[in-house]
Design an enzyme around this catalytic site. Structure first.
Site, PDB file in Angstrom:
ATOM      1  N   ASP A   5       0.744  -1.159   0.017  1.00  0.00           N
ATOM      2  CA  ASP A   5      -0.020  -0.035   0.059  1.00  0.00           C
ATOM      3  C   ASP A   5       0.822   1.168  -0.112  1.00  0.00           C
ATOM      4  O   ASP A   5       2.047   1.259   0.373  1.00  0.00           O
ATOM      5  CB  ASP A   5      -0.994  -0.094   1.133  1.00  0.00           C
ATOM      6  CG  ASP A   5      -0.304  -0.257   2.645  1.00  0.00           C
ATOM      7  OD1 ASP A   5       0.646  -0.914   2.541  1.00  0.00           O
ATOM      8  OD2 ASP A   5      -1.094   0.086   3.637  1.00  0.00           O
ATOM      9  N   GLU A  64      -0.560  -2.127   5.267  1.00  0.00           N
ATOM     10  CA  GLU A  64       0.104  -2.288   6.221  1.00  0.00           C
ATOM     11  C   GLU A  64       0.008  -1.000   6.888  1.00  0.00           C
ATOM     12  O   GLU A  64       0.369  -0.902   8.347  1.00  0.00           O
ATOM     13  CB  GLU A  64       1.643  -2.304   5.765  1.00  0.00           C
ATOM     14  CG  GLU A  64       2.687  -2.729   7.086  1.00  0.00           C
ATOM     15  CD  GLU A  64       3.049  -1.640   7.693  1.00  0.00           C
ATOM     16  OE1 GLU A  64       3.329  -1.489   8.999  1.00  0.00           O
ATOM     17  OE2 GLU A  64       3.298  -0.378   7.162  1.00  0.00           O
ATOM     18  N   GLU A  65      -0.026   0.159   6.207  1.00  0.00           N
ATOM     19  CA  GLU A  65      -0.300   1.541   7.004  1.00  0.00           C
ATOM     20  C   GLU A  65      -1.590   1.631   7.823  1.00  0.00           C
ATOM     21  O   GLU A  65      -1.632   2.549   8.241  1.00  0.00           O
ATOM     22  CB  GLU A  65      -0.285   2.699   5.973  1.00  0.00           C
ATOM     23  CG  GLU A  65       1.031   2.602   5.127  1.00  0.00           C
ATOM     24  CD  GLU A  65       2.102   2.974   5.845  1.00  0.00           C
ATOM     25  OE1 GLU A  65       2.081   3.432   6.713  1.00  0.00           O
ATOM     26  OE2 GLU A  65       3.315   2.955   5.068  1.00  0.00           O
ATOM     27  N   ARG A 108      18.101  -6.043  14.309  1.00  0.00           N
ATOM     28  CA  ARG A 108      18.066  -6.007  15.500  1.00  0.00           C
ATOM     29  C   ARG A 108      17.445  -7.481  15.906  1.00  0.00           C
ATOM     30  O   ARG A 108      16.249  -7.506  15.666  1.00  0.00           O
ATOM     31  CB  ARG A 108      17.539  -4.858  16.496  1.00  0.00           C
ATOM     32  CG  ARG A 108      17.754  -5.005  17.993  1.00  0.00           C
ATOM     33  CD  ARG A 108      17.154  -3.799  18.616  1.00  0.00           C
ATOM     34  NE  ARG A 108      17.509  -3.714  19.980  1.00  0.00           N
ATOM     35  CZ  ARG A 108      16.817  -3.692  20.969  1.00  0.00           C
ATOM     36  NH1 ARG A 108      15.521  -4.372  20.782  1.00  0.00           N
ATOM     37  NH2 ARG A 108      17.337  -3.616  22.159  1.00  0.00           N
ATOM     38  N   HIS A 142       7.297   8.705   4.678  1.00  0.00           N
ATOM     39  CA  HIS A 142       5.906   9.260   4.721  1.00  0.00           C
ATOM     40  C   HIS A 142       5.765  10.839   4.376  1.00  0.00           C
ATOM     41  O   HIS A 142       4.803  11.600   4.599  1.00  0.00           O
ATOM     42  CB  HIS A 142       5.166   9.129   6.303  1.00  0.00           C
ATOM     43  CG  HIS A 142       4.770   7.954   6.537  1.00  0.00           C
ATOM     44  ND1 HIS A 142       3.915   7.426   7.245  1.00  0.00           N
ATOM     45  CD2 HIS A 142       5.495   6.594   6.062  1.00  0.00           C
ATOM     46  CE1 HIS A 142       3.951   5.964   7.468  1.00  0.00           C
ATOM     47  NE2 HIS A 142       4.788   5.518   6.627  1.00  0.00           N
TER      48      HIS A 142
END
Ligand code: NI
Length: 432
Positions: free
Chosen positions: A103, A169-170, A214, A403
């Protein structure tokens, strides 16, 4: 006794280290390099024609057409527009899931690129430009290429590979469900159930060529909370006639801030409590009956998350009680911790080093932003890493952030991303 244990561990470690044949690694790396122009072409197409969350119709169509052209088993319409391609090698082996999100965002592009987006849409009732301002266009292109190369090398693989192209996903538009959570609920991790899932995110603030990762909590759980404080209204001149919800709210905000600073084991993981909204009152000389505040909680460890929620409830209600007010606390769990299985992560660092170069893979600090890849990792072990795509001569503090309308990536990062996805997949297959 101690030495005996060490010896056993060493032996079992050795036996685990079956390796991907060097010839196959070299062949696949070469194929990735020759597919790079196509990856760039796909990415530019998706960049020019971005679609908002749960509206990835044309994107999904192009993905599905590609997977079908490879001869894969393809399912569409999962969690609205999700697409899954399944590569079966016919040989026993692990089931590996690879995920890309599809998206774009309600952001109006300001880059003057030949393939800049001119698309518009209505989002939350507002007309807006649409832009791949988080780089999900690169994720789609990379996974399409991963599918193409692995399919071409099917004879050398074992087990099953699931290519998951995920919408939203957003976050789904207001009033809709979507994203990884809905994909999982609709069975994307069943039939066959993956043993493991890999995903990556391109980064406009990490130099091109680098991969960062990580172990354990890599991106934060994101929870939302709201607190309604109820007191007693009075004239602003006579506070002793009131139970002042504004003063109580001020004490609660200060109290909440001491949860992280005084009551959380900060050497273990970071945590954040932010009050982002506060509303009360209508006029200078009236003490209102109620006050309202809302905010977000970010944590990187599930136990700490539970403890912080518990302490927030306790702090708010007891402070209110001490003043004769009440506090109603609501905590909404939204996205879980993006938790990289530590053993899996350790096992995969070599694969990333093969893809990027041994000095180009860097262990970094956690990110307090959230990522819905976490929903897959709640069900199966997963590893999520970051691929640099900032031009080498730039300052990470000055380049446009994700963004934003000038968000830009150095397309050379995609080849590193592609090689990384291929290498983790191959190494996982051959280590089994
Ligand atoms: Ni993103």
């Amino acid at each position: 006794m101690r030495y005996a244990i060490v010896a056993v561990l060493l032996i079992s470690n050795l036996s685990l280290h079956a390796q991907t044949p060097t010839k196959l690694q070299t062949k696949i790396d070469q194929q990735a390099t020759s597919l790079e122009p196509k990856v760039i072409e796909w990415r530019r197409h998706f960049h020019q024609y971005p679609e908002l969350s749960n509206r990835e119709v044309k994107t999904a169509q192009k993905v599905a057409d590609h997977l079908k052209s490879l001869g894969l088993e393809v399912q569409t319409g999962i969690a609205h527009t999700g697409v899954v391609g399944v590569l079966r090698t016919g040989k026993p082996g692990p089931v590996i899931a690879l995920r890309a999100d599809m998206d774009a965002l309600p952001v109006t592009e300001r880059n003057s690129l030949p393939f800049a987006s001119k698309e518009t849409a209505v989002f939350n009732g507002q007309e807006t430009g649409v832009m791949h301002a988080c780089g999900h266009d690169t994720h789609v292109a990379i996974l399409m290429a991963t599918a193409e190369i692995l399919t071409k090398n099917r004879a050398d693989l074992k087990g099953t590979i699931k290519f998951i192209f995920q919408p939203a996903e957003e976050g789904a538009p207001a009033g809709e469900e979507g994203g990884a959570e809905l994909m999982v609920r609709q069975g994307v991790l069943e039939n066959p159930k993956p043993d493991v899932i890999f995903g990556m995110h391109i980064s406009s603030i990490t130099p091109v060529g680098l991969i960062t990762y990580r172990p354990a909590g890599t991106m934060a759980a994101s929870d939302w909370f709201s607190i309604k404080v109820k007191g007693r209204q009075s004239h602003g001149a006579y506070p002793w006639m009131s139970v002042d919800p504004i003063v109580v709210s001020a004490q609660i905000i200060t109290g909440l801030q001491t949860i992280v600073s005084r009551q959380t084991e900060l050497t273990k993981e970071a945590a954040v409590i932010t009050v982002g909204r506060i509303q009360a009152g209508i006029r200078e000389n009236i003490i209102p009956e109620e006050a309202f505040m809302a905010g977000t909680i970010r944590t990187l460890d599930e136990d700490m998350q539970e403890k912080i929620h518990e302490k927030m409830r306790l702090t708010a209600t007891k402070i209110a009680e001490s003043a004769g007010a009440t506090a109603e606390v609501n905590i909404e769990k939204r996205t879980p911790v993006t938790y990289n299985d530590p053993a899996l992560t350790e096992k995969m660092v070599n694969s990333l080093q093969r893809a990027a170069g041994s000095d180009k893979v860097i262990r970094v600090n956690a990110v307090t932003g959230a990522e819905d890849f976490a929903f897959y990792q709640k069900k199966i072990p997963g590893f999520f890493f970051f691929v640099g795509a900032m031009p080498p001569d730039q300052d990470p503090g000055k380049v446009p952030a994700h963004h934003t309308p000038n968000f830009m990536i150095d397309e050379r990062g995609m080849l590193t991303g592609l090689k990384a996805m291929l290498n983790v997949t191959l190494d996982y297959i051959y280590a089994k």
